[in-house]
Design an enzyme around this catalytic site. Structure first.
Site, PDB file in Angstrom:
ATOM      1  N   GLU A  60       0.822  -1.208   0.000  1.00 21.03           N
ATOM      2  CA  GLU A  60       0.000   0.000   0.000  1.00 21.03           C
ATOM      3  C   GLU A  60       0.857   1.260   0.000  1.00 21.03           C
ATOM      4  OE1 GLU A  60      -0.436  -2.603   1.975  1.00 21.03           O
ATOM      5  OE2 GLU A  60      -2.318  -3.444   1.226  1.00 21.03           O
ATOM      6  N   HIS A 129     -11.472  -6.202   8.038  1.00 22.59           N
ATOM      7  CA  HIS A 129     -12.245  -5.837   6.844  1.00 22.59           C
ATOM      8  C   HIS A 129     -13.451  -4.973   7.198  1.00 22.59           C
ATOM      9  CE1 HIS A 129      -9.994  -9.450   5.759  1.00 22.59           C
ATOM     10  NE2 HIS A 129     -10.077  -9.072   4.511  1.00 22.59           N
TER      11      HIS A 129
END
Lengths: 337, 419
Positions: A60, A129
């Site tokens: 990321e 998540h």
């Protein structure tokens, strides 16, 4: 006008931006050939070519950093961080770099990047998540942080974000990708089809960043919410039988302070709702702003309904998620105060 | 035990583990010792074709590409055969950079600024590279590549205005001294967060390739910061997308007080870190202006030919303290630089040019005097505006450039300050 869900609306936004501007490109983990785990970039590689919509390594910080470098060159990258829970490796690049490059270079270098990331709970995603890390970004001068709550805004705001000359964190409430989930998790979920906010124009249009939308006019109290919580708050108003004015902030930074102040001065009561944990959540900022600007109009303490100050659980999801019952209780407290 | 585990007293013969903490070869009071630094004789390292497969360069990660030999002669396949004018300009830029550093270091001692960082001993790397690349290429420097700006003729007085954070500072007093920024001179705004610029350079290079441009990027990182994740992300992305970027590692042996071994330097070379990514890797004498030029040209030609990135480790030595806030006598032998086997880049290029009959003591003295005068003149200009605290950009500018457009919070806060 076609009726689109949020995924289709977001896809249409990126497609529209890429069609209009060759400097717009899209990349992220699994976003190329496959089109993303949530399908937001589906078909873009086939239509616009390999170099304009491609896969990225699972890094990321590398995704954000290369997007910054591209933006410095003059492109307008729109990148995806697959889940907001994974954004932290890219945090340094966003906070120390993207947010500050314009300032530290005297305006000479700029970083018009858009970082899209699905966030929030209600999908049995557990700790990794389901998180809502928006306040980690609203705290940072130089970043913009926005959250659409419906397909129409999703497309218009994403087009505005990509066209924006500053870095924008674009949080996508993934629980409402397919329908305006209102928090009643044991009831059937309505799809977007047929909803008036799912009527999405095919061509370009923008929803300016920094303008709230009043979702429901009301006289009793003001609800400040964004993302999935907009729909939960609407359901809660019905549950509580309160004539609530529900404001979808849409953009946290820049914030539509005028809309907030006007509504609270009218109603005299305020409930702030978000999924993120309470401590130092964006609701704290909202509460502070409301008391600073509307103190003499307030007839009751400001109520906050938020996620708990725990990591996001799995089995206990519906005890954590601020559903319509909890929001309705807060509304009743606000009315009693 | 009931849980099946064996208590320590019942495992007396098991070897005891011990934690290894690396230590440098020398500390204050010790004799300098560079015996662990792998060196090669000048001219010994082979020069692969620019089109070589990355794996055919990997031996060079453990060699040391050197052109100037002990007598100052240019030898071997990496000799870039530069014309004397190029060499003289390089030497003059190095002399000027050193004179600038000395002056600004003194300016800090005189209380004219809060901070300064010299690049003494490392001048050849930034300057030779700046002379290979064009101003249209983008460099992503650390805080020790001031030589790029100086080699490109950036106004010294403007550098000083930045160092003094005065009213003429082009970045409006927003950054620590020496964190320059100049788009016009292909010099990306320096970040104090180490390593962040490395993957950004890769993104810039990817964008250039995406647009079918012919410009390339060059990134710099120190030996210490190669331990950052950003370094590894940069190499992954550069290799995967074949980005036209030169990934320079300036190994100056010290990261403040931490020796290069704490970044894994004693275990392998820094150039060798590129091998696992499938990138070409060169390890170069960073104090040899000709070797730096030759390696940069090789990497530049690869990048411009769509062959992607090259990792180059420049072996050098940080002769001065890390910054004006540092005291190296507390942690390393005092005379390490005097005993550094790769010497001083200015002395070496001077000797080479002298050997060619293109330089002499009189020209050296004149160049040094000219550098001092250029710096002095720039100093007068900058100090006429003001040193730190005597002059500063308006307070109003503190509230500008946070965003492209207006922001009500910042507007209200500016009004609160009353500007």
């Amino acid at each position: 006008m076609p009726s689109l869900n949020m995924i289709q609306a977001l896809n249409s936004a990126i497609d529209t931006a890429m069609s209009a501007d060759p400097n717009v490109l899209s990349f992220g983990q699994d976003t190329g050939y496959f089109g993303g785990v949530f399908r937001v970039t589906d078909g873009l590689q086939g239509k616009h070519g390999l170099t304009r919509s491609f896969d990225a390594p699972i890094a990321e910080a590398g995704i954000v950093a290369t997007a910054i470098g591209m933006a410095v060159y003059g492109l307008r990258p729109c990148v995806e961080i697959q889940f907001a829970d994974y954004i932290y490796p890219g945090y340094d690049q966003l906070v120390s770099e993207a947010a500050k490059i314009r300032y530290r270079s005297g305006g000479e270098f700029t970083t018009p990047i858009t970082v899209r990331t699905p966030y929030g709970g209600g999908i049995y995603g557990g700790q990794t998540h389901s998180q809502s890390p928006e306040s980690l970004f609203t705290h940072i001068a130089g970043l913009k942080t926005v959250v659409p709550s419906n397909p129409y805004d999703a497309k218009g705001m994403l087009l505005a974000a990509i066209a924006d000359d500053d870095p924008v964190l674009f949080f996508e409430p993934k629980r409402i990708y397919n329908g305006p989930f209102d928090g009643w998790h044991d009831r059937p979920v309505r799809p977007w089809a047929g909803h008036e906010l799912a009527e999405v124009p095919e061509g370009p249009y923008t929803v300016p960043l920094g303008q709230a939308r009043t979702m429901r006019q009301g006289a009793d109290l003001t609800v400040l919410a964004y993302g999935t919580m907009v729909w939960v708050s609407l359901a809660a108003a019905e549950e509580a039988g309160v004539d609530a004015e529900v404001i979808d902030l849409r953009s946290l930074v820049p914030l539509d302070i005028d809309a907030i102040v006007a509504s609270v001065k009218k109603t005299g009561r305020c409930v702030v709702v978000h999924e993120a944990p309470r401590t130092s959540g964006y609701g704290a900022e909202l509460s502070a702003l409301v008391q600073e600007r509307c103190f003499h109009h307030l007839e009751a303490p400001i109520q906050r309904v938020t996620g708990w100050d725990t990591p996001y659980p799995h089995a206990q999801e519906w005890d954590y998620f601020p559903g319509p019952k909890r929001v309705a209780e807060a509304m009743r407290r606000a009315m009693e105060g | 035990m009931p849980d099946g585990s064996i208590p320590p007293q019942d495992r007396p013969n098991a070897p005891k583990l011990s934690l290894h903490i690396p230590e440098p070869a020398g500390r204050p009071g010790d004799a300098p010792d560079f015996s662990a630094l792998p060196l090669s004789p000048a001219g010994a390292a082979p020069r692969p074709a620019v089109e070589a497969a990355p794996r055919d360069t990997h031996g060079l990660a453990y060699d040391l590409i050197r052109v100037l030999d002990e007598t100052g002669q240019a030898v071997g396949p990496w000799n870039p055969r530069l014309d004397p004018d190029h060499l003289r300009r390089g030497l003059q830029a190095m002399i000027l950079t050193r004179a600038f550093d000395d002056r600004m270091h003194r300016a800090h001692r005189q209380g004219k600024t809060s901070f300064y960082m010299k690049c003494t001993g490392e001048e050849a790397i930034a300057i030779a590279q700046a002379m290979v690349l064009t101003r249209e290429d983008m460099t992503f420097p650390t805080y020790r590549q001031q030589g790029i700006l100086i080699a490109r003729g950036y106004p010294l007085a403007t550098m000083m205005n930045q160092i003094y954070s005065n009213a003429s500072d082009p970045i409006l007093g927003r950054q620590l001294p020496i964190m320059y920024s100049s788009k016009e001179f292909g010099f990306f705004t320096i970040s104090g967060n180490l390593g962040t610029q490395y993957p950004q350079a890769v993104g810039w290079a990817m964008a250039s390739a995406y647009k079918g441009d012919d410009r390339i990027a060059a990134a710099y990182i120190g030996d210490g910061a190669t331990a950052e994740g950003d370094f590894h992300n940069a190499l992954t992305f550069a290799a995967v997308y074949r980005a036209p970027v030169i990934l320079n590692i300036v190994n100056n042996q010290w990261a403040i007080s931490t020796f290069s071994g704490m970044a894994g330097g004693g275990l392998t070379t820094f150039a060798a870190k590129g091998i696992a990514y499938g990138l070409p890797t060169l390890r170069v004498d960073g104090n040899d202006f000709l070797a730096v030029t030759a390696a940069t040209q090789w990497a530049e030609q690869r990048a411009r030919s769509n062959l992607g990135a090259t990792v180059i480790e420049f072996v050098s030595y940080r002769a001065a303290q890390h910054s004006t806030s540092d005291d190296p006598s507390r942690y390393r032998p005092a005379d390490e630089f005097d005993n550094f086997p790769l010497g001083d880049p200015i002395a070496r290029l001077r000797r080479h040019l002298t050997g060619l009959g293109e330089w002499d003591d009189a020209r050296q003295a004149a160049a040094e005097a000219d550098a001092v005068e250029q710096v002095r003149a720039a100093g007068r200009e900058a100090e006429a505006v003001g040193t730190l605290g005597q002059s500063r950009p308006s307070v109003k500018t503190m509230f500008e450039d946070v965003y492209a457009g207006d922001d009500w919070r910042i507007r209200e806060q500016r009004q609160e300050v009353g500007v």
